[in-house]
Design a protein around this motif. Structure first.
Motif, PDB file in Angstrom:
ATOM      1  N   LEU A 266       0.858  -1.206  -0.180  1.00  0.00           N
ATOM      2  CA  LEU A 266      -0.218  -0.010  -0.001  1.00  0.00           C
ATOM      3  C   LEU A 266       0.836   1.236  -0.076  1.00  0.00           C
ATOM      4  O   LEU A 266       1.656   1.298   0.879  1.00  0.00           O
ATOM      5  CB  LEU A 266      -0.928   0.080   1.073  1.00  0.00           C
ATOM      6  CG  LEU A 266      -1.948  -0.981   1.144  1.00  0.00           C
ATOM      7  CD1 LEU A 266      -1.478  -2.226   1.567  1.00  0.00           C
ATOM      8  CD2 LEU A 266      -3.002  -0.923   1.915  1.00  0.00           C
ATOM      9  N   ASP A 267       0.562   2.083  -1.056  1.00  0.00           N
ATOM     10  CA  ASP A 267       1.374   3.306  -1.193  1.00  0.00           C
ATOM     11  C   ASP A 267       0.507   4.456  -0.811  1.00  0.00           C
ATOM     12  O   ASP A 267      -0.453   4.940  -1.465  1.00  0.00           O
ATOM     13  CB  ASP A 267       1.768   3.292  -2.456  1.00  0.00           C
ATOM     14  CG  ASP A 267       2.660   4.786  -2.881  1.00  0.00           C
ATOM     15  OD1 ASP A 267       3.217   5.257  -1.802  1.00  0.00           O
ATOM     16  OD2 ASP A 267       2.952   5.035  -3.941  1.00  0.00           O
ATOM     17  N   GLY A 268       0.875   4.942   0.556  1.00  0.00           N
ATOM     18  CA  GLY A 268      -0.148   5.987   1.130  1.00  0.00           C
ATOM     19  C   GLY A 268      -1.427   5.802   1.270  1.00  0.00           C
ATOM     20  O   GLY A 268      -2.480   6.670   0.867  1.00  0.00           O
ATOM     21  N   ILE A 269      -1.782   4.722   2.017  1.00  0.00           N
ATOM     22  CA  ILE A 269      -3.210   4.765   2.519  1.00  0.00           C
ATOM     23  C   ILE A 269      -3.569   5.863   3.583  1.00  0.00           C
ATOM     24  O   ILE A 269      -2.645   5.952   4.388  1.00  0.00           O
ATOM     25  CB  ILE A 269      -3.482   3.137   3.059  1.00  0.00           C
ATOM     26  CG1 ILE A 269      -4.964   3.151   3.582  1.00  0.00           C
ATOM     27  CG2 ILE A 269      -2.325   2.965   4.018  1.00  0.00           C
ATOM     28  CD1 ILE A 269      -5.123   1.801   4.118  1.00  0.00           C
ATOM     29  N   GLY A 270      -4.580   6.646   3.200  1.00  0.00           N
ATOM     30  CA  GLY A 270      -4.727   7.832   3.833  1.00  0.00           C
ATOM     31  C   GLY A 270      -6.118   8.134   4.344  1.00  0.00           C
ATOM     32  O   GLY A 270      -7.215   7.688   3.959  1.00  0.00           O
ATOM     33  N   LEU A 271      -6.222   8.802   5.673  1.00  0.00           N
ATOM     34  CA  LEU A 271      -7.513   9.617   6.025  1.00  0.00           C
ATOM     35  C   LEU A 271      -7.120  10.947   6.018  1.00  0.00           C
ATOM     36  O   LEU A 271      -6.110  11.357   6.607  1.00  0.00           O
ATOM     37  CB  LEU A 271      -7.600   8.834   7.355  1.00  0.00           C
ATOM     38  CG  LEU A 271      -9.131   9.344   8.083  1.00  0.00           C
ATOM     39  CD1 LEU A 271     -10.261   9.166   7.336  1.00  0.00           C
ATOM     40  CD2 LEU A 271      -9.258   8.883   9.454  1.00  0.00           C
ATOM     41  N   TYR A 272      -8.018  11.789   5.499  1.00  0.00           N
ATOM     42  CA  TYR A 272      -7.920  13.191   5.566  1.00  0.00           C
ATOM     43  C   TYR A 272      -9.031  13.825   5.799  1.00  0.00           C
ATOM     44  O   TYR A 272     -10.317  13.499   5.429  1.00  0.00           O
ATOM     45  CB  TYR A 272      -7.497  13.577   3.962  1.00  0.00           C
ATOM     46  CG  TYR A 272      -6.225  13.145   3.253  1.00  0.00           C
ATOM     47  CD1 TYR A 272      -5.158  13.577   3.354  1.00  0.00           C
ATOM     48  CD2 TYR A 272      -6.345  11.890   2.600  1.00  0.00           C
ATOM     49  CE1 TYR A 272      -3.832  13.037   2.934  1.00  0.00           C
ATOM     50  CE2 TYR A 272      -5.230  11.235   2.339  1.00  0.00           C
ATOM     51  CZ  TYR A 272      -4.036  11.760   2.339  1.00  0.00           C
ATOM     52  OH  TYR A 272      -3.008  11.330   1.956  1.00  0.00           O
ATOM     53  N   ASN A 273      -8.859  14.992   6.543  1.00  0.00           N
ATOM     54  CA  ASN A 273     -10.035  15.877   6.764  1.00  0.00           C
ATOM     55  C   ASN A 273     -10.232  16.742   5.383  1.00  0.00           C
ATOM     56  O   ASN A 273      -9.442  17.209   4.731  1.00  0.00           O
ATOM     57  CB  ASN A 273      -9.844  16.845   7.774  1.00  0.00           C
ATOM     58  CG  ASN A 273      -9.591  16.224   9.005  1.00  0.00           C
ATOM     59  OD1 ASN A 273     -10.536  15.321   9.470  1.00  0.00           O
ATOM     60  ND2 ASN A 273      -8.870  16.682   9.990  1.00  0.00           N
ATOM     61  N   THR A 274     -11.599  16.945   5.129  1.00  0.00           N
ATOM     62  CA  THR A 274     -11.753  17.685   3.818  1.00  0.00           C
ATOM     63  C   THR A 274     -13.033  18.574   3.987  1.00  0.00           C
ATOM     64  O   THR A 274     -13.749  18.252   4.836  1.00  0.00           O
ATOM     65  CB  THR A 274     -11.975  16.541   2.690  1.00  0.00           C
ATOM     66  OG1 THR A 274     -13.291  15.571   2.857  1.00  0.00           O
ATOM     67  CG2 THR A 274     -10.874  15.722   2.267  1.00  0.00           C
ATOM     68  N   THR A 275     -13.145  19.542   3.126  1.00  0.00           N
ATOM     69  CA  THR A 275     -14.290  20.340   2.992  1.00  0.00           C
ATOM     70  C   THR A 275     -14.702  20.579   1.394  1.00  0.00           C
ATOM     71  O   THR A 275     -13.807  20.813   0.617  1.00  0.00           O
ATOM     72  CB  THR A 275     -13.930  21.785   3.683  1.00  0.00           C
ATOM     73  OG1 THR A 275     -13.610  21.604   4.802  1.00  0.00           O
ATOM     74  CG2 THR A 275     -15.119  22.735   3.415  1.00  0.00           C
ATOM     75  N   GLY A 276     -15.792  20.061   1.059  1.00  0.00           N
ATOM     76  CA  GLY A 276     -16.232  20.122  -0.306  1.00  0.00           C
ATOM     77  C   GLY A 276     -15.349  19.163  -1.281  1.00  0.00           C
ATOM     78  O   GLY A 276     -14.802  19.702  -2.572  1.00  0.00           O
ATOM     79  N   THR A 277     -14.842  18.172  -0.600  1.00  0.00           N
ATOM     80  CA  THR A 277     -13.731  17.021  -1.292  1.00  0.00           C
ATOM     81  C   THR A 277     -12.510  17.717  -1.412  1.00  0.00           C
ATOM     82  O   THR A 277     -11.680  17.027  -2.209  1.00  0.00           O
ATOM     83  CB  THR A 277     -14.507  16.651  -2.691  1.00  0.00           C
ATOM     84  OG1 THR A 277     -14.211  17.482  -3.584  1.00  0.00           O
ATOM     85  CG2 THR A 277     -15.592  15.982  -2.419  1.00  0.00           C
ATOM     86  N   VAL A 278     -12.281  18.904  -0.950  1.00  0.00           N
ATOM     87  CA  VAL A 278     -10.838  19.298  -0.883  1.00  0.00           C
ATOM     88  C   VAL A 278     -10.255  19.136   0.465  1.00  0.00           C
ATOM     89  O   VAL A 278     -10.802  19.623   1.541  1.00  0.00           O
ATOM     90  CB  VAL A 278     -11.032  20.993  -1.366  1.00  0.00           C
ATOM     91  CG1 VAL A 278      -9.353  21.737  -1.131  1.00  0.00           C
ATOM     92  CG2 VAL A 278     -11.525  21.221  -2.517  1.00  0.00           C
ATOM     93  N   ARG A 279      -8.970  18.851   0.580  1.00  0.00           N
ATOM     94  CA  ARG A 279      -8.145  18.217   1.479  1.00  0.00           C
ATOM     95  C   ARG A 279      -7.774  19.561   2.268  1.00  0.00           C
ATOM     96  O   ARG A 279      -7.360  20.453   1.762  1.00  0.00           O
ATOM     97  CB  ARG A 279      -6.937  17.557   1.236  1.00  0.00           C
ATOM     98  CG  ARG A 279      -7.181  15.981   0.647  1.00  0.00           C
ATOM     99  CD  ARG A 279      -6.104  15.337   0.321  1.00  0.00           C
ATOM    100  NE  ARG A 279      -6.493  14.050  -0.345  1.00  0.00           N
ATOM    101  CZ  ARG A 279      -5.368  13.322  -0.736  1.00  0.00           C
ATOM    102  NH1 ARG A 279      -3.995  13.524  -0.764  1.00  0.00           N
ATOM    103  NH2 ARG A 279      -5.770  11.922  -1.301  1.00  0.00           N
ATOM    104  N   THR A 280      -7.986  19.499   3.789  1.00  0.00           N
ATOM    105  CA  THR A 280      -7.651  20.421   4.617  1.00  0.00           C
ATOM    106  C   THR A 280      -6.770  20.094   5.484  1.00  0.00           C
ATOM    107  O   THR A 280      -5.716  20.856   5.994  1.00  0.00           O
ATOM    108  CB  THR A 280      -8.994  20.970   5.258  1.00  0.00           C
ATOM    109  OG1 THR A 280      -9.619  19.856   6.097  1.00  0.00           O
ATOM    110  CG2 THR A 280     -10.197  21.519   4.699  1.00  0.00           C
ATOM    111  N   SER A 281      -6.606  18.907   5.876  1.00  0.00           N
ATOM    112  CA  SER A 281      -5.309  18.564   6.644  1.00  0.00           C
ATOM    113  C   SER A 281      -5.660  16.930   6.569  1.00  0.00           C
ATOM    114  O   SER A 281      -6.419  16.211   6.674  1.00  0.00           O
ATOM    115  CB  SER A 281      -5.653  18.620   8.067  1.00  0.00           C
ATOM    116  OG  SER A 281      -6.825  18.350   8.633  1.00  0.00           O
ATOM    117  N   PRO A 282      -4.390  16.339   6.941  1.00  0.00           N
ATOM    118  CA  PRO A 282      -4.149  14.652   6.945  1.00  0.00           C
ATOM    119  C   PRO A 282      -4.342  14.340   8.470  1.00  0.00           C
ATOM    120  O   PRO A 282      -3.974  15.112   9.257  1.00  0.00           O
ATOM    121  CB  PRO A 282      -2.773  14.460   6.426  1.00  0.00           C
ATOM    122  CG  PRO A 282      -1.946  15.725   6.908  1.00  0.00           C
ATOM    123  CD  PRO A 282      -2.738  16.910   6.738  1.00  0.00           C
ATOM    124  N   VAL A 283      -4.973  13.433   8.605  1.00  0.00           N
ATOM    125  CA  VAL A 283      -5.265  12.663   9.880  1.00  0.00           C
ATOM    126  C   VAL A 283      -4.089  11.649   9.855  1.00  0.00           C
ATOM    127  O   VAL A 283      -3.476  11.554  11.076  1.00  0.00           O
ATOM    128  CB  VAL A 283      -6.631  11.842   9.975  1.00  0.00           C
ATOM    129  CG1 VAL A 283      -6.787  11.203  11.459  1.00  0.00           C
ATOM    130  CG2 VAL A 283      -7.726  13.171   9.763  1.00  0.00           C
TER     131      VAL A 283
END
Length: 588
Positions: A266-283
């Motif tokens: 897995l390359d960069g399996i991620g959970l991100y905070n988003t607003t309107g599908t735009v990333r605001t910060s990585p969790v």
């Protein structure tokens, strides 16, 4: 799917996520089922059982289907097998030439559906399938390429209080930007050789998988300004395979030894905070390598004309390597487990068998949980989970064909897990929960009184509970009563029809049992007519027009007008209303 696992480990949306999108139903020749942790050839994530979709090597005939229905439903399929080498002819004046057969099977499927939701689903999926098959003398070989690409706009589950207040309708939604897309491409190979005393088998698979999913289940509970929308991203290569050898002895006795391996990169399996599908910060973002190696031995031995023994033994080893964006959550670990299993079959007497099965199994946990020390949501210390979780179970049952045209099974089962994977509705993922036990009774009846009529019924009564947690021991989502019933009528030509019913009883949604889901009773039907190579059919989904729910969770969420801290509520996704679809099929 043939030799390729359906389930994904360390998946962004939940451990053991089952991706059935690659399966085109018309290409499935048969399905093999196993129930319980009693079979040595099954390893990770198979405690409750397993199913194998066996694709046709060569389709018996070509098929072209077009289906249309309400809410912009469309399905198109074309599939056929090209004969590359017909069986060799035989000449009485010369030695017989080897019997060689080979074919190329292809299929293309396109699906589109908006659904009854106020927000159009724009659900679109394209599937492709290509299989080369060759059989000569004792050997058979196949090479299969398959893949799909899909994207959709989501409606997600919605809070019941918003429906009750008139804020939205049953088919409404809250966040208009959540969506997803997914793809999976793979190559599989399989080789079999019929030996003088058994069979040798080998297979491999390699593939590429992607998922990008945006969800918003709690709205403004955690972030009162930007909202709680988040993105789950999964991008991986996966590969593996199996080699086994089966030896047959006198009177149908056999021994099988096999080796299986699997690797997920897995390359960069991620959970991100988003607003309107735009990333605001990585969790949390991780690179993960997870691999496993399993060996097993099974036997089927008839002690006499009324007693059979099927012992098996399995050993598995796992390696987890996590490289996290927070070094405190990085690490590697190994773990192993041995799983003995035993089936005893008594009979038949009067066309009736009695059987007793017992065995241990396991499931793996998400690799990221094996190395975690800091909760990425709160920043507080947290405990890691066991890489592998022991499970065990037993079953006692009877199968009978004593009555003409009837096959029936009654069984009692018990299943224990040292830590059960529980789906968390507000997080959209599964987490390692406490130990559980489940027990119950199952009854199945299959009746075919004539060549044009068949009836089937499957009923399960079960109880599940969390262990060592005090009085609040209900398992959220555990269904006490399920029943599936079907009636099918028709011959190869002329009128035909089927009616299928699926019932789920109310189930607890919270550990203290104070909140239950609604019951669900869905009846679907099909009527049609076949003549020569043509078939016309009409499907009716949810014939009764019931307002059932496909999803119900109980958790806390907050709408903008509500006080901080949110409201505990049922969150649901409704079943579709009565829906009509029509299909035209040509066989060639």
């Amino acid at each position: 799917m043939d030799g390729q696992p359906v389930n994904f480990v360390t998946h962004a949306h939940g451990q053991g996520y089952a991706d059935l999108n690659p399966v085109i139903p018309e290409l499935v020749e048969s399905v093999d089922y196993w129930k319980g942790p009693f079979f040595g050839q099954l390893g990770d994530l198979s405690t409750a059982g397993g199913a194998k979709f066996n694709f046709f090597d060569t389709l018996p005939e070509g098929i072209a289907t077009v289906g249309i229905g309400q809410h912009n439903y469309f399905r198109g399929l074309i599939a056929d097998s090209i004969d590359l080498a017909a069986p060799a002819s035989f000449d009485a004046k010369s030695p017989a030439l080897p019997d060689v057969r080979s074919s190329l099977t292809y299929a293309f499927e396109y699906n589109y559906y908006d659904g009854p939701w106020n927000r159009e689903g724009n659900s679109e999926r394209l599937n492709g399938f290509l299989k080369y098959f060759r059989k000569s003398s004792r050997d058979s070989f196949s090479l299969t390429a398959m893949g799909y690409d899909a994207d959709w706009d989501s409606t997600d589950q919605i809070p019941r209080r918003l429906i009750d207040s008139g804020g939205i309708g049953r088919y409404g939604n809250y966040d208009n930007s959540v969506r997803g897309d997914s793809s999976r491409y793979s190559l599989m190979g399989e080789w079999n050789r019929d030996e003088s005393n058994g069979r040798t088998h080998a297979d491999f698979y390699v593939g590429k998988y992607d998922l990008d999913l945006f969800s918003n289940f709690t709205y403004f509970l955690n972030d009162s300004t930007n909202g709680d929308q988040f993105e789950q991203q999964d991008e991986r290569w996966f590969l593996g395979g199996e080699v086994n050898r089966m030896w047959e002895f006198s009177e149908g006795n056999s021994v099988t030894v096999g080796l299986q391996t699997r690797h997920d990169i897995l390359d960069g399996i991620g959970l991100y905070n988003t607003t309107g599908t735009v990333r605001t910060s990585p969790v949390r973002v991780d690179d993960v390598y997870e691999s496993s190696l399993g060996i097993y031995a099974t036997a089927d031995y008839r002690m006499n004309d009324w007693f059979r023994v099927q012992p098996s033994l399995r050993a598995d080893g796992f390696y987890f390597d996590v490289d996290s964006n927070n070094p405190a959550n990085s690490g590697d670990t190994t773990d192993g487990i041995i799983s003995p299993k035993l089936n005893l079959i008594f009979g038949p007497w009067q066309d009736t068998e009695v059987y007793a099965s017992a065995g241990t199994g396991f499931h793996s946990n998400d690799a990221r949980g094996t190395s975690i020390t800091i909760d990425p949501m709160t920043g507080l210390p947290t405990d890691s989970v066991d890489p592998l979780v022991r499970t065990y179970g037993f079953e006692l049952g009877a199968r009978t064909e004593r009555f003409d045209d009837i096959v029936s099974t009654v069984s009692f089962f018990y299943l224990h897990s040292d830590s059960e994977l529980l789906y968390v509705g507000d997080a959209g993922t599964s987490e390692a929960g406490p130990a559980t036990e489940r027990y119950g009774v199952e009854w199945a009846l299959y009746w075919k009184p004539t060549d044009w009529l068949s009836f089937d019924n499957e009923l399960t009564l079960s109880k599940g509970r969390l262990l060592d947690v005090g009085s609040d021991d209900e398992i959220p989502g555990a269904v006490p009563i399920t029943m599936n019933t079907g009636i099918t009528v028709g011959k190869s030509e002329g009128a035909f029809g089927s009616l299928r019913s699926r019932y789920f009883s109310p189930r607890p949604l919270i550990e203290d049992g104070s909140v239950d889901s609604r019951s669900s009773w869905q009846i679907n039907g099909r009527v049609g007519y076949r003549k020569n190579d043509w078939e016309l059919a009409v499907d009716v989904l949810n014939i009764l027009g019931r307002e059932d729910n496909d999803i119900e969770y109980f958790y806390t969420s907050r709408l903008p007008s509500e006080a901080p801290g949110g409201v505990d509520d049922i969150h649901l996704h409704p079943a579709e209303p009565r829906t009509f679809r029509i299909y035209l099929t040509k066989h060639f």
